[in-house]
Each structure stands twice: as C-alpha cells, then as structure tokens.
Design an enzyme around this catalytic site. Structure first.
Site, PDB file in Angstrom:
ATOM      1  CB  SER A  55     -13.033 -13.065  -3.602  1.00 58.69           C
ATOM      2  OG  SER A  55     -13.591 -13.709  -2.471  1.00 58.69           O
ATOM      3  CE1 TYR A  79     -15.695  -8.018  -2.960  1.00 55.91           C
ATOM      4  CE2 TYR A  79     -16.248 -10.249  -2.276  1.00 55.91           C
ATOM      5  CZ  TYR A  79     -15.318  -9.242  -2.435  1.00 55.91           C
ATOM      6  OH  TYR A  79     -14.004  -9.459  -2.073  1.00 55.91           O
TER       7      TYR A  79
HETATM    8  N1  LIG Z   1     -10.000  -9.107   3.017  1.00 54.13           N
HETATM    9  C1  LIG Z   1     -10.619 -10.171   2.566  1.00 54.13           C
HETATM   10  O1  LIG Z   1     -11.169 -11.001   3.352  1.00 54.13           O
HETATM   11  C2  LIG Z   1     -10.653 -10.452   1.086  1.00 54.13           C
HETATM   12  C3  LIG Z   1     -11.016 -11.735   0.670  1.00 54.13           C
HETATM   13  C4  LIG Z   1     -11.049 -12.025  -0.694  1.00 54.13           C
HETATM   14  C5  LIG Z   1     -10.725 -11.053  -1.609  1.00 54.13           C
HETATM   15  N2  LIG Z   1     -10.385  -9.799  -1.185  1.00 54.13           N
HETATM   16  C6  LIG Z   1     -10.070  -8.800  -2.213  1.00 54.13           C
HETATM   17  O2  LIG Z   1      -8.772  -8.312  -2.002  1.00 54.13           O
HETATM   18  C7  LIG Z   1      -8.657  -7.007  -2.575  1.00 54.13           C
HETATM   19  C8  LIG Z   1      -7.949  -6.093  -1.581  1.00 54.13           C
HETATM   20  O3  LIG Z   1      -8.779  -5.973  -0.437  1.00 54.13           O
HETATM   21  P1  LIG Z   1      -8.176  -5.863   1.047  1.00 54.13           P
HETATM   22  O4  LIG Z   1      -8.680  -7.033   1.798  1.00 54.13           O
HETATM   23  O5  LIG Z   1      -6.728  -5.592   1.010  1.00 54.13           O
HETATM   24  O6  LIG Z   1      -9.025  -4.601   1.558  1.00 54.13           O
HETATM   25  P2  LIG Z   1      -8.556  -3.156   2.104  1.00 54.13           P
HETATM   26  O7  LIG Z   1      -7.552  -3.305   3.176  1.00 54.13           O
HETATM   27  O8  LIG Z   1      -9.827  -2.445   2.422  1.00 54.13           O
HETATM   28  O9  LIG Z   1      -7.855  -2.485   0.830  1.00 54.13           O
HETATM   29  C9  LIG Z   1      -8.616  -2.114  -0.277  1.00 54.13           C
HETATM   30  C10 LIG Z   1      -7.771  -1.246  -1.196  1.00 54.13           C
HETATM   31  O10 LIG Z   1      -8.566  -0.888  -2.348  1.00 54.13           O
HETATM   32  C11 LIG Z   1      -8.476   0.506  -2.539  1.00 54.13           C
HETATM   33  N3  LIG Z   1      -9.681   1.035  -3.146  1.00 54.13           N
HETATM   34  C12 LIG Z   1     -10.965   0.822  -2.754  1.00 54.13           C
HETATM   35  N4  LIG Z   1     -11.812   1.539  -3.531  1.00 54.13           N
HETATM   36  C13 LIG Z   1     -11.036   2.219  -4.418  1.00 54.13           C
HETATM   37  C14 LIG Z   1     -11.313   3.154  -5.458  1.00 54.13           C
HETATM   38  N5  LIG Z   1     -12.566   3.546  -5.743  1.00 54.13           N
HETATM   39  N6  LIG Z   1     -10.276   3.660  -6.167  1.00 54.13           N
HETATM   40  C15 LIG Z   1      -9.005   3.290  -5.888  1.00 54.13           C
HETATM   41  N7  LIG Z   1      -8.680   2.427  -4.917  1.00 54.13           N
HETATM   42  C16 LIG Z   1      -9.687   1.899  -4.184  1.00 54.13           C
HETATM   43  C17 LIG Z   1      -8.263   1.083  -1.132  1.00 54.13           C
HETATM   44  O11 LIG Z   1      -7.587   2.333  -1.210  1.00 54.13           O
HETATM   45  P3  LIG Z   1      -8.214   3.787  -0.919  1.00 54.13           P
HETATM   46  O12 LIG Z   1      -9.310   3.607   0.093  1.00 54.13           O
HETATM   47  O13 LIG Z   1      -7.048   4.571  -0.431  1.00 54.13           O
HETATM   48  O14 LIG Z   1      -8.702   4.241  -2.260  1.00 54.13           O
HETATM   49  C18 LIG Z   1      -7.340   0.035  -0.523  1.00 54.13           C
HETATM   50  O15 LIG Z   1      -6.013   0.307  -0.873  1.00 54.13           O
HETATM   51  C19 LIG Z   1     -10.071  -6.573  -2.949  1.00 54.13           C
HETATM   52  O16 LIG Z   1     -10.266  -6.701  -4.336  1.00 54.13           O
HETATM   53  C20 LIG Z   1     -10.953  -7.562  -2.189  1.00 54.13           C
HETATM   54  O17 LIG Z   1     -12.178  -7.772  -2.841  1.00 54.13           O
HETATM   55  C21 LIG Z   1     -10.329  -9.476   0.141  1.00 54.13           C
END
Ligand SMILES: NC(=O)c1ccc[n+]([C@@H]2O[C@H](COP(=O)([O-])OP(=O)(O)OC[C@H]3O[C@@H](n4cnc5c(N)ncnc54)[C@H](OP(=O)(O)O)[C@@H]3O)[C@@H](O)[C@H]2O)c1
Length: 268
Positions: free
Chosen positions: A145, A159
């Site tokens: 991130s 985080y």
């Molecule tokens: N969205 C943002 O603004 C943002 C910004 C910077 C970085 N990120 C990073 O991008 C990455 C993806 O996030 P996203 O934005 O796509 O969020 P998201 O839509 O909530 O997706 C998160 C994914 O992680 C999986 N996950 C969460 N906990 C898990 C666990 N204990 N075991 C296995 N899978 C797990 C979820 O699947 P299940 O719930 O089905 O397990 C889901 O597929 C993350 O690392 C996040 O920190 C996001």
C-alpha cells in the site's frame, strides 16, 4: 530477465475473491496463465473460476483457505505439490485493515492480521521460490500500500507497519532474486474501489474524499501486472500518490507525520 513465455505458466493469487485480487486473476488469465485462486469464500472463487474458464479458456484451481490460520501456507504448498500445480508467479494480495489504537482491537484479532499479511506472504514465498529458481524464471507480486511508504496516521499502527514490512521485504527479495531471473514488485496503491473499506468500516467516513483520489481495482491491477513484467521494484499507481510519496521523502519526517495525523483523523 523474462518470465517463462511458453505455457503452461501458472499464477497463484491470494485474496482472489474480491477487489484487486480478482482483477489481477483476470489479467493473468487474459495473458494466458493458469490460475490458482486462494481466499476464504469458496463460492466467490468458484464463480470466478467459471468466468475465467469461459472468458479466457483458463485452467483454474481453487483453494479455500484462511490465511490467518498459521497452518494455511504449509497446507497450500502441500496441496500444490500433491496436485502437481507448479507456480510461476505468486501474488500475495490478501489483506484488510482493522482500525483503532493498540488497546482498541483485541490482540488475537491483530495476530490474525499479522498471520494474513506478514507471515503468510513470507511463508508462501519461502515455499514457492525454489521451483521458480530451478526454472530460472518467475515472479512475486506483493500487494502492499502507499501507506507502506509514508507515515500511517491515526488508528493505523499495525496496518501501516505491515505494509511497510511488505515493501521492505519486496525490495530485499528483488535484489536477492535478480540473479535467479525472478521478478519481484511491491504494488503500493492509494485509495481503491473494492470491498476493503466495507470490511474495515471506513466507507462512510471516506465519502467526502474527492473522486480523483480513488482508483479502480482494475486499473491498479493493470499497473501492478505491468510493473511485475518490467521488474519494477515498487509501483505506485497514479500521479497524485506518486507525488505524495516524493513529498513524503522530501519533507522532514516529523512534518509528514503531522500531516498524516491531520488527514487521517476523520477516518473511522
Ligand atoms: N482498497 C484499497 O484502498 C487498498 C489500498 C492499498 C492497498 N490495498 C491492499 O490491497 C489488497 C487487496 O485489498 P482489496 O482492496 O482488493 O480489498 P477486498 O476487496 O476487501 O479484498 C480482500 C481480499 O483478501 C481476502 N482475504 C482477507 N482476509 C483473508 C484471510 N484471512 N484469508 C484469505 N483471504 C483473505 C478476501 O477474501 P475472503 O474474504 O473471501 O477470504 C478478499 O479476496 C490488500 O492487501 C489491501 O491491504 C487496498
């Protein structure tokens, strides 16, 4: 240094059931990779499998796993070996936030965050690198991130710390694996439309953030894919966030800490 061109190439994507991970899985399928989709929600993964098979004729395997379970990475590696599914590209994407000051969130919940976002990516890398090295090609894309590159602000202790670790881990891995033909990239997105802010409960408090600060999961995933193919060590999608990272490096750290604290105070 190139990734293997000839099929079969296989990418394993954690957190493929939503957001950036689902978008990355779709790009790898489009580019001719076989996929291993990992997350907890099996029905989501099964639905994505059907989509990738019909749209891209991709070979797709599904592993339903909770990465906060300390045994999960070993179990995933075991099932890849049993099913004879060698992985060429590992995408460590699964993640979430639980905001709050240190005593606000029970320790077992924070431990799960560490298992999911620090231990599991490291352990999966440990298990999957040897076969990439043996081929002399491969890739590791760590979805970190932009907060991993700047002060975390309020309520963001673990985080931002874990994301900084993911960046630092990727940078060191990048130099270690250069001579083995393995590409390593830390993808560092800013605010991205996905389920992330529903999961951490901040959707409402972020409603007044201007639209131009938001990226789509698809555009972030495309930037990450391109960066991995070029073997860029750190990828920050979007001009605003690139500029913010540069500004954060130029300003005295105490000042960027104060700015981060001011602008993150309203986020819950
Ligand atoms: N969205 C943002 O603004 C943002 C910004 C910077 C970085 N990120 C990073 O991008 C990455 C993806 O996030 P996203 O934005 O796509 O969020 P998201 O839509 O909530 O997706 C998160 C994914 O992680 C999986 N996950 C969460 N906990 C898990 C666990 N204990 N075991 C296995 N899978 C797990 C979820 O699947 P299940 O719930 O089905 O397990 C889901 O597929 C993350 O690392 C996040 O920190 C996001």
């Amino acid at each position: 240094v190139t990734l293997p061109d000839a099929p079969p190439r296989r990418a394993l994507v954690t957190g493929a059931s939503a957001g950036i991970g689902a978008a990355l899985a779709e790009i790898f399928a489009r580019e001719g990779y076989a996929l291993v989709l990992v997350a907890r929600r099996r029905e989501r993964l099964d639905a994505l499998k059907v989509k990738l098979q019909s749209l891209h004729n991709a070979e797709v395997s599904v592993i339903s796993a909770d990465l906060s379970d300390p045994g999960a990475p070993d179990a995933i590696a075991g099932s890849l070996a049993r099913e004879d599914l060698p992985v060429d590209v590992l995408v460590n994407n699964a993640g979430y936030n639980q905001r709050g000051t240190v005593p606000d969130v029970p320790w077992p919940a924070k431990r799960k965050m560490l298992e999911t976002m620090a231990v599991a990516p490291y352990a999966l890398t440990h298990h999957l690198l040897p076969s990439m090295r043996a081929k002399g090609a491969g890739g590791v894309l760590n979805v970190a991130s932009v907060v991993g590159l700047m002060p975390g602000g309020v309520g963001n202790t673990l985080y931002s710390g874990v994301k900084a670790m993911q960046v630092s881990f990727s940078e060191a891995l990048h130099v270690d694996e250069l001579k083995h033909g393995i590409h390593v990239t830390a993808l560092c997105p800013g605010l991205t439309w996905s389920e992330f802010h529903d999961v951490d409960g901040s959707r409402e408090s972020l409603a007044r953030v201007p639209k131009f600060l938001w990226h789509t999961s698809e555009s972030v995933a495309e930037a990450g894919y391109r960066a991995l193919m070029r073997n860029n060590v750190v990828c920050v999608p979007g001009l605003f966030y690139k500029a913010a990272v540069v500004a954060g490096r130029i300003l005295p750290r105490a000042l960027s800490n104060r700015i981060a604290a001011k602008y993150s105070r309203g986020v819950r």
